[in-house]
Design an enzyme around this catalytic site. Structure first.
Site, short mmCIF file in Angstrom:
data_model
loop_
_atom_site.label_atom_id
_atom_site.label_comp_id
_atom_site.label_asym_id
_atom_site.label_seq_id
_atom_site.Cartn_x
_atom_site.Cartn_y
_atom_site.Cartn_z
CG HIS A 7 33.61 156.50 -77.07
ND1 HIS A 7 34.13 156.96 -78.13
CD2 HIS A 7 33.20 157.24 -76.00
CE1 HIS A 7 34.37 158.47 -77.71
NE2 HIS A 7 33.96 158.24 -76.52
CD GLU A 56 35.31 158.75 -72.79
OE1 GLU A 56 35.40 159.70 -71.74
OE2 GLU A 56 35.24 158.61 -74.01
CG HIS A 75 19.14 150.56 -70.96
ND1 HIS A 75 17.95 151.23 -71.10
CD2 HIS A 75 19.24 149.53 -71.84
CE1 HIS A 75 17.40 150.66 -72.13
NE2 HIS A 75 18.24 149.46 -72.76
CD GLU A 117 17.54 145.48 -72.65
OE1 GLU A 117 16.55 144.92 -72.81
OE2 GLU A 117 17.65 146.69 -72.95
#
Length: 123
Positions: A7, A56, A75, A117
């Protein structure tokens, strides 16, 4: 020894506003939640329903000011199967913050100004 992505974490100022944004903008759904017993923080994990990777979102009770993202040179990227429909949806939402038509990509920003993105699934 084998490592796999699990994550990414983003800290958010307004958890409910962020949850609404990620659901509307990217179709992400809550897959797990952890609330600290004393209420000082909440972790919410969002998934896309396709990959095992999750996002998260961390909410801190004592945090009252926006996060300083510096120059925001990081990003997360999302592939989408219908790039034109996604672009139109994000344009309607008013969350497109940068476009690079030459590369065929664009970025949206969430309520905390994190950049995400958007890329076509097939380039």
């Amino acid at each position: 020894m084998e490592f796999r992505f699990d994550h990414n974490n983003l800290n958010v100022l307004n958890l409910e506003k962020s949850l609404e944004f990620y659901k509307e903008a990217l179709g992400l759904k809550e897959v797990k939640r952890y609330r600290q017993p004393d209420g000082n923080f909440i972790l919410v994990y969002l998934g896309d329903g396709v990959t095992p990777h999750s996002l998260e979102l961390t909410w801190l009770k004592e945090r009252t000011t926006p996060y300083n993202l510096g120059e925001n040179e990081f990003h997360l990227a999302f592939k989408v199967n219908d790039f034109e429909a996604a672009y139109a949806h994000h344009k309607t939402m008013g969350c497109i913050c940068y476009e690079n038509k030459e590369m065929g990509i664009y970025f949206i920003n969430d309520p905390d100004n994190y950049w995400l993105e958007i890329i076509p699934a097939v380039k």
